[in-house]
Structure formats: structure tokens, C-alpha cells
Design a protein around this motif. Structure first.
Motif, PDB file in Angstrom:
ATOM      1  N   GLU A 463       0.812  -1.220   0.000  1.00 18.10           N
ATOM      2  CA  GLU A 463       0.000   0.000   0.000  1.00 18.10           C
ATOM      3  C   GLU A 463       0.844   1.269   0.000  1.00 18.10           C
ATOM      4  N   ASP A 464       1.968   1.258   0.726  1.00 15.03           N
ATOM      5  CA  ASP A 464       2.787   2.465   0.841  1.00 15.03           C
ATOM      6  C   ASP A 464       3.356   2.923  -0.496  1.00 15.03           C
ATOM      7  N   TYR A 465       3.446   2.035  -1.459  1.00 11.44           N
ATOM      8  CA  TYR A 465       4.074   2.369  -2.737  1.00 11.44           C
ATOM      9  C   TYR A 465       3.090   2.986  -3.733  1.00 11.44           C
ATOM     10  N   TYR A 466       1.823   3.051  -3.373  1.00 13.60           N
ATOM     11  CA  TYR A 466       0.801   3.575  -4.276  1.00 13.60           C
ATOM     12  C   TYR A 466       0.209   4.864  -3.729  1.00 13.60           C
ATOM     13  N   THR A 467      -0.319   5.661  -4.655  1.00 17.91           N
ATOM     14  CA  THR A 467      -1.127   6.806  -4.251  1.00 17.91           C
ATOM     15  C   THR A 467      -2.302   6.303  -3.425  1.00 17.91           C
ATOM     16  N   SER A 468      -2.709   7.068  -2.460  1.00 12.74           N
ATOM     17  CA  SER A 468      -3.753   6.655  -1.522  1.00 12.74           C
ATOM     18  C   SER A 468      -4.959   6.074  -2.245  1.00 12.74           C
ATOM     19  N   GLY A 469      -5.318   4.854  -1.848  1.00 16.10           N
ATOM     20  CA  GLY A 469      -6.502   4.198  -2.393  1.00 16.10           C
ATOM     21  C   GLY A 469      -6.294   3.483  -3.702  1.00 16.10           C
ATOM     22  N   ALA A 470      -5.096   3.556  -4.266  1.00 12.54           N
ATOM     23  CA  ALA A 470      -4.873   2.958  -5.589  1.00 12.54           C
ATOM     24  C   ALA A 470      -4.197   1.597  -5.532  1.00 12.54           C
ATOM     25  N   ALA A 471      -3.838   1.120  -4.352  1.00 10.49           N
ATOM     26  CA  ALA A 471      -3.074  -0.127  -4.246  1.00 10.49           C
ATOM     27  C   ALA A 471      -3.964  -1.338  -4.477  1.00 10.49           C
ATOM     28  N   PRO A 472      -3.474  -2.330  -5.234  1.00  9.08           N
ATOM     29  CA  PRO A 472      -4.218  -3.590  -5.366  1.00  9.08           C
ATOM     30  C   PRO A 472      -4.199  -4.334  -4.036  1.00  9.08           C
ATOM     31  N   THR A 473      -5.232  -5.098  -3.774  1.00  9.91           N
ATOM     32  CA  THR A 473      -5.338  -5.795  -2.484  1.00  9.91           C
ATOM     33  C   THR A 473      -4.774  -7.207  -2.537  1.00  9.91           C
ATOM     34  N   ASN A 474      -4.288  -7.634  -3.706  1.00 10.32           N
ATOM     35  CA  ASN A 474      -3.829  -9.020  -3.854  1.00 10.32           C
ATOM     36  C   ASN A 474      -2.354  -9.105  -4.233  1.00 10.32           C
ATOM     37  N   VAL A 475      -1.567  -8.067  -3.909  1.00  6.17           N
ATOM     38  CA  VAL A 475      -0.157  -8.013  -4.277  1.00  6.17           C
ATOM     39  C   VAL A 475       0.678  -7.843  -3.015  1.00  6.17           C
ATOM     40  N   PHE A 476       1.834  -8.495  -2.995  1.00  2.00           N
ATOM     41  CA  PHE A 476       2.763  -8.345  -1.878  1.00  2.00           C
ATOM     42  C   PHE A 476       4.187  -8.579  -2.373  1.00  2.00           C
ATOM     43  N   ARG A 477       5.162  -8.272  -1.523  1.00  2.00           N
ATOM     44  CA  ARG A 477       6.582  -8.428  -1.868  1.00  2.00           C
ATOM     45  C   ARG A 477       7.226  -9.501  -1.000  1.00  2.00           C
ATOM     46  N   LEU A 478       8.176 -10.194  -1.603  1.00  2.66           N
ATOM     47  CA  LEU A 478       9.012 -11.140  -0.874  1.00  2.66           C
ATOM     48  C   LEU A 478      10.472 -10.757  -1.094  1.00  2.66           C
ATOM     49  N   GLY A 479      11.232 -10.647  -0.028  1.00  3.65           N
ATOM     50  CA  GLY A 479      12.645 -10.313  -0.115  1.00  3.65           C
ATOM     51  C   GLY A 479      13.501 -11.406   0.485  1.00  3.65           C
ATOM     52  N   VAL A 480      14.779 -11.425   0.106  1.00  3.32           N
ATOM     53  CA  VAL A 480      15.663 -12.500   0.560  1.00  3.32           C
ATOM     54  C   VAL A 480      16.900 -11.982   1.289  1.00  3.32           C
ATOM     55  N   THR A 481      16.963 -10.670   1.584  1.00  2.00           N
ATOM     56  CA  THR A 481      18.177 -10.153   2.219  1.00  2.00           C
ATOM     57  C   THR A 481      18.345 -10.662   3.640  1.00  2.00           C
ATOM     58  N   SER A 482      17.261 -11.054   4.279  1.00  2.00           N
ATOM     59  CA  SER A 482      17.334 -11.412   5.693  1.00  2.00           C
ATOM     60  C   SER A 482      17.131 -12.893   5.961  1.00  2.00           C
ATOM     61  N   LEU A 483      17.081 -13.717   4.907  1.00  2.00           N
ATOM     62  CA  LEU A 483      16.701 -15.117   5.094  1.00  2.00           C
ATOM     63  C   LEU A 483      17.692 -16.048   4.394  1.00  2.00           C
ATOM     64  N   PRO A 484      18.377 -16.942   5.117  1.00  2.00           N
ATOM     65  CA  PRO A 484      19.294 -17.896   4.479  1.00  2.00           C
ATOM     66  C   PRO A 484      18.569 -18.804   3.497  1.00  2.00           C
ATOM     67  N   ALA A 485      19.287 -19.230   2.461  1.00  2.77           N
ATOM     68  CA  ALA A 485      18.683 -20.046   1.405  1.00  2.77           C
ATOM     69  C   ALA A 485      18.088 -21.341   1.950  1.00  2.77           C
ATOM     70  N   LYS A 486      18.714 -21.914   2.977  1.00  3.14           N
ATOM     71  CA  LYS A 486      18.258 -23.214   3.470  1.00  3.14           C
ATOM     72  C   LYS A 486      16.880 -23.149   4.133  1.00  3.14           C
ATOM     73  N   ARG A 487      16.404 -21.941   4.497  1.00  2.00           N
ATOM     74  CA  ARG A 487      15.083 -21.829   5.126  1.00  2.00           C
ATOM     75  C   ARG A 487      14.000 -21.346   4.163  1.00  2.00           C
ATOM     76  N   ILE A 488      14.375 -21.033   2.930  1.00  2.00           N
ATOM     77  CA  ILE A 488      13.404 -20.424   2.009  1.00  2.00           C
ATOM     78  C   ILE A 488      12.314 -21.406   1.607  1.00  2.00           C
ATOM     79  N   ARG A 489      12.685 -22.627   1.293  1.00  2.69           N
ATOM     80  CA  ARG A 489      11.664 -23.577   0.850  1.00  2.69           C
ATOM     81  C   ARG A 489      10.611 -23.807   1.928  1.00  2.69           C
TER      82      ARG A 489
END
Length: 618
Positions: A463-489
């Protein structure tokens, strides 16, 4: 003659609880004792003249050796916090006690009705920036798929210590400590222009480079020079909330510029802009890359319509899946691009150094603004960064980070493709550390976040990346900077369960599908070719041979090849690849509807689907 009052005494039993020694702390026990004593002095717990327990008594109370407390006392005495009086003991020095104990009157300012009213009128909504923030205890979650939170193992501690030690050598201190005014460290400027910029296709003179306290300060300075009331600033949608705030603070008018899988859409909406902010290497937040054709079109339109481009080169070093494209600044022939970047994101939180490349007149104006607001970044840090670059530590770190993040990002893509939680699509990326996930329209990201957290999974809403009220409700982000590869699966498996719990187990599609029996599967599937797309958008073709073997090719050129076997048993279809799907044996119910095949799990939920190409159609 009146007698002087006896000095106050802090016995060992009273002082020991203040020390709170932690044998797992990075600080030595001596340094922990020093820190505790200094804190007690500054807070007034140990007033000037207080006699401390002997080093032996304190050691007995703390359960440490006498040498530990003796060394701590000696260092505190040497630093002037304590003083030793012959045959009397150790006391808090007079110079060490806090201002509040000096008998000085604390003066409170008179309340100003005018000032209070002005404070109440501040538009906090315009200053808010991001509404979402990572939980302060994010490291306690087992699966934090968060971008920008880095695990401590990634920071090059030994190499940075060496660079800092060299920067603090006497001859180096004599050089950087007498630098004139707002001038940046010439050694760091030279390292940036000779090592970092050529990789991005950029040639720059020293007077075209400004060192900043991180990338965010560079953006702030750029906007301060370029934008004011009446300026029209275009920014990507979705885009950085911090940039949106900067535009509002300048009183400028914002134009939202849409983004697709090829980055910023270059069209006539740009023509009304005076300034355009763009993140071409890794669009923030979708992580897509601006194509070469769009880069050329954007530069051509900037020249035609006379606007300036702020190029925010986020994560430019992490293009490891394909060859990197040149920076806009490197392609710019009309000097319309202001280039903003930082040292690696792993370094930036602790080191706080970024830089800007622009025409000399622009750099001079930005340098003047920097001097008014904060002054130049720490000369010591600048010289340390110069050594870090010149000794090859930066290149070594980037090679390591690229290998780590490539492993993690591929693990994330493979896990998503393996578990295929509901129906999702991933924006195409060329590297970096994040994936932009689009799920079925019925998914509520807010509900998913709660379900995921209950399973130890953290994901980022958008939501923070969109103009107020314009964000889709079915989208999200996944990042890997904080998670070791062995725990991702395992993390994606838990996220998949959370998605199913959020949307419910039943759907219209599942109710009308008729699963096939063993004999029907053998007859219907033998010799088929199946076409589908991976969750990250690449085409995949699977050939099911009558002898039970199978071959698969994925990628735009079929470059990713694997083989395996398939069979039917007890009403289920089994498959096992050599590499794909982690090489594991998986079983599904199978249904065919028209020219589509559906693979269903044990709960009869569709987990995958493909288009059937009959042998006669090939």
C-alpha cells in the motif's frame, strides 16, 4: 573548624547489579564494567566523590577474576572518570559528574501560544512516508521475507575494520582532518570515478561527483535543487513513498507514471513533467528492469520535451541473472540525467555513504545545500571507504553478495514454482533481492499477513508504494536479504498454507473437475506434450513419453533442461525429476477439461495446470 562529611560509598553488592555482565556480548567483560560505571556516573547514580568498592570485592560480587575489574578501574582512571586516592581507594572524579549535579538552574522556556499553534498546524500526513514498518523483533520470526533487513553475516566486518584502521593511521588523519570546508575526500571521489562508475558506463570528472550521507540524502539534495512550487515532478506508480513526500515538501505537483513488466511506460504523460524520477536498474518496488528500448525512448523524450531525469540506481551491482544494461547517465548525451546511488546496500546502514553524479553547476549547488543542512559526510568514513575500494574489498564483497543473493533468489523462485500457492504470477527480474507477487483477485493481503505471521512468516504489503486508495489488495513483496537459502523452501511451504487458509479450500473450478482413473490416465497422458508458464513467467514444455520417461525444457530458449519419469498408481499420477521440484517424488490427482490438464492435491485443490498439445497438433 567544621569537619568535612565522609564521602558516600557504593558497596559491591549495590554496584554489581548495575553491571549486568553478558558473557555472550561482543564487548569484553572489562568494557562492559566500564560502560556500566560511566552510565551510572552520567545518570547521577554515582555522584562525584563517591567511593567505589575495591576491585577485589567487586570481582567477588560479579563472579569474575580480580584482573578483570582491576583493568576496568585502571582504564576508567586513565580516562578521567575515576580517581585513585592513596590509601583511601577509588572515587568518582569531580570532572566526571553530570551537569545536573552542578547546582545549575534548569530554565524552561515560556510557553508560546503562537509556537504551539504553529506546531499543531503541521501537516503530519504529508510527513508520514511509510505506514508499514518491519516488526522490531523481525529476527525472531523464522521466515522473514523482508527486503532491506540484512542478516549480520553479510557485513564484511574484518575488511571494514582493516579499512577503518588504515584511515585512522596518523598520516591519514593528518590528511583528511585538515580538508578544506565542504570538499569531499579526493581519494574516495577518485575511487568512485575510476572503479564504480565505469561499470555503469559513466565517465565523470571530480567536480561532477558529490559524496552524500546515503542515497536518501542524495535524493533530497537533488529535489531541493530541481523542484519548487509549480514544478511538475513525475514519479513511478507504484513508487517510493519517500519520493512522494519529498515532492509534497517542495510544493511541487506530482504526476503518477505507470510501470509494467518492462519498467516505466514512456508515453505522452511525460511531456508535462519538468523532472522525472526513475529507478531503471531495479524498479522500486516491483524489481523489474527498464528495457534498453525504453531507456533510449526516455532519453529521447527528455531531450525533446526538455525535462530532467533523476536516475535512482538502486541495486545496480546485483544484476546476476543476465548481463546488466548501461545506466541512463552513461547513455545520456545531453547532460539531462542526475545520477544517484550508494555504496552497497549491505554497507549503507552502517557506513552511510552515497554519491551523486551531475554537471558541475548542479554539484556546486547541491554541495552548498549540503553545507547548510548537515555538512559533508564523515571524512573518516570517506577515507575508510576509499581504502575499502582500493584494496579490492568492495569487489570481493560484491562477488560474495551476488553469489549469496543469486542462490537465495533462485531458491525463492523454485520454491514458489514448486508449491505454486494458489494462482500467482511473479514480475520478471534480472537479479536483485525481491520478487513482486501478484495473487488471485480474491486474496486479501491484509488477511494473508496475519495468517502468515501466525506461521512465522513475514511478508511486505504494498500500500505504501501507491497513491492513496490505488493499491491492489492481492499483491505483496518477498525479499531475501534477511533469510538464508536453506530456510526459504520451508518458508514458502508455510506461506502456501497461509494463502490457502486465507482464501478457503473450495473454488468453482475444483467442484466440476472429474479426476481420472489409472487406466484413463495412462491412455490420455502417454505421448502428450504439455505447455505452461512458470510462476516467474518463463515458458516450460514437458513431454510425457509412453515408456514412462519425460523431458522438460524451460526458459525463453529452452535452455533449462531436465528429465525424469512418470507413472500412475492407486488413482494418482506420480512424477520425479532429476533436478526440478527438488528431485522429489510428488503425486497428484489428474483431471482434464477441454485442452487443459489439472493436477490436484490430496484435498482435491488445483495445484498446477497446463495446456495439452495432442500428438496430432505438434
Amino acid at each position: 573548624m567544621s569537619r568535612q562529611p565522609a564521602p558516600a560509598t557504593m558497596d559491591a553488592e549495590a554496584l554489581a547489579p548495575l553491571c549486568k555482565l553478558d558473557r555472550h556480548d561482543d564487548l569484553s567483560l572489562q568494557d562492559q564494567i566500564r560502560r556500566a560505571v560511566v552510565g551510572a556516573i552520567n545518570s547521577g547514580i554515582l555522584p562525584a566523590g563517591t567511593r567505589l568498592p575495591s576491585s577485589r570485592k567487586l570481582a567477588d560480587s560479579l563472579g569474575v577474576s580480580r584482573n578483570t575489574t582491576l583493568i576496568a578501574y585502571q582504564k576508567l582512571i586513565a580516562d578521567g572518570h575515576l580517581e585513585s586516592r592513596q590509601r583511601s581507594g577509588v572515587f568518582v572524579a569531580s570532572a566526571g559528574h553530570p551537569v545536573s549535579d552542578l547546582g545549575m538552574q534548569v530554565i524552561s522556556p515560556r510557553r508560546s501560544t503562537t509556537a504551539a499553534a504553529a506546531i499543531r498546524q503541521i501537516d503530519l500526513a504529508g510527513q508520514r512516508g511509510r505506514e508499514f514498518s518491519f516488526p522490531p523483533d523481525w529476527q525472531s520470526f523464522r521466515y522473514p521475507f523482508l527486503e532491506g533487513c540484512y542478516d549480520r553475516s553479510l557485513f564484511p566486518i574484518v575488511e571494514w575494520r582493516e579499512a577503518s584502521r588504515l584511515a585512522l593511521a596518523a598520516q591519514e588523519v593528518a590528511t583528511w582532518s585538515i580538508g578544506s570546508g565542504e570538499a569531499d575526500d579526493p581519494y574516495l571521489v577518485d575511487e568512485i570515478r575510476s572503479k564504480l562508475l565505469p561499470r555503469r558506463g559513466i565517465a565523470a570528472r571530480p567536480d561532477e561527483i558529490l559524496i552524500t550521507a546515503g542515497e536518501q540524502q542524495a535524493l533530497h539534495l537533488a529535489m531541493s535543487v530541481l523542484a519548487s512550487s509549480g514544478t511538475v515532478v513525475g514519479m513511478e506508480e507504484p513508487g517510493l513513498p519517500e519520493m512522494r513526500t519529498l515532492i509534497e515538501q517542495r510544493g511541487s505537483r506530482r504526476v503518477s507514471l505507470p510501470v509494467d513488466d518492462d519498467g516505466l511506460i514512456v508515453d505522452e504523460s511525460l511531456s508535462e513533467c519538468d523532472v522525472v524520477h526513475v529507478t531503471p536498474s531495479r524498479q522500486r518496488p516491483t524489481a523489474v528492469t527498464l528495457s534498453r528500448a525504453r531507456r533510449e525512448a526516455l532519453l529521447a523524450q527528455a531531450s525533446r520535451d526538455d525535462f530532467v531525469i533523476i536516475e535512482d540506481d538502486f541495486e545496480c551491482e546485483l544484476n546476476y541473472l543476465v548481463d546488466p544494461l548501461p545506466a541512463l547517465k552513461g547513455m545520456d548525451e545531453t547532460n539531462r540525467v542526475v545520477y544517484v546511488a550508494s555504496l552497497s546496500k549491505v554497507l549503507e546502514p552502517g557506513v552511510g555513504l552515497g554519491f551523486m553524479v551531475a554537471p558541475p553547476e548542479f554539484i556546486a549547488a547541491a554541495r552548498h545545500l549540503r553545507s547548510i543542512a548537515s555538512g559533508r559526510p564523515s571524512p573518516n568514513n570517506q577515507r575508510a571507504a576509499a581504502f575499502f575500494l582500493s584494496l579490492g574489498h568492495y569487489d570481493a564483497m560484491l562477488r560474495r553478495l551476488s553469489a549469496v543473493f543469486e542462490e537465495r533468489l533462485i531458491a525463492l523462485r523454485d520454491a514458489l514454482n514448486h508449491y505454486r500457492p494458489l494462482s500467482i504470477a511473479v514480475a520478471p527480474v534480472r537479479g536483485g533481492t525481491t520478487l513482486w507477487i501478484r495473487a488471485d483477485s480474491e486474496l486479501s493481503t491484509r488477511q494473508l499477513i496475519r495468517q502468515a505471521q501466525s506461521r512465522g512468516v513475514l511478508i511486505e504489503p504494498v500500500e505504501d508504494y501507491y497513491t492513496s486508495g490505488a493499491a491492489p489488495t492481492n499483491v505483496f513483496r518477498l525479499g531475501v536479504t534477511s533469510l538464508p537459502a536453506k530456510r526459504i523452501r520451508d518458508g514458502i511451504a508455510a506461506l502456501s498454507d497461509a494463502m490457502l487458509a486465507t482464501t478457503g479450500p473450495e473454488g468453482e473450478q475444483e467442484r466440476h473437475l472429474q479426476v481420472l482413473a489409472d487406466e484413463d490416465m495412462q491412455a490420455r497422458l502417454s505421448g502428450l506434450t504439455l505447455h505452461y508458464r512458470t510462476v516467474y513467467g518463463e515458458p516450460c514444455t514437458i513431454r510425457l513419453n509412453p515408456d514412462g520417461t519425460m523431458q522438460g525444457r524451460a526458459g525463453s530458449a529452452g535452455e533449462d533442461f531436465d528429465q525424469g519419469r512418470w507413472w500412475t498408481e492407486d488413482g494418482k499420477w506420480f512424477r520425479q525429476w532429476e533436478r526440478w521440484a527438488f528431485g522429489e517424488t510428488l503425486s497428484f490427482y489428474v483431471a482434464i477439461d477441454d485442452h487443459q490438464i489439472f493436477w490436484l492435491d490430496s484435498d482435491r485443490i488445483v495445484r498446477d495446470t497446463a495446456v495439452i498439445i495432442e500428438p496430432s497438433d505438434e
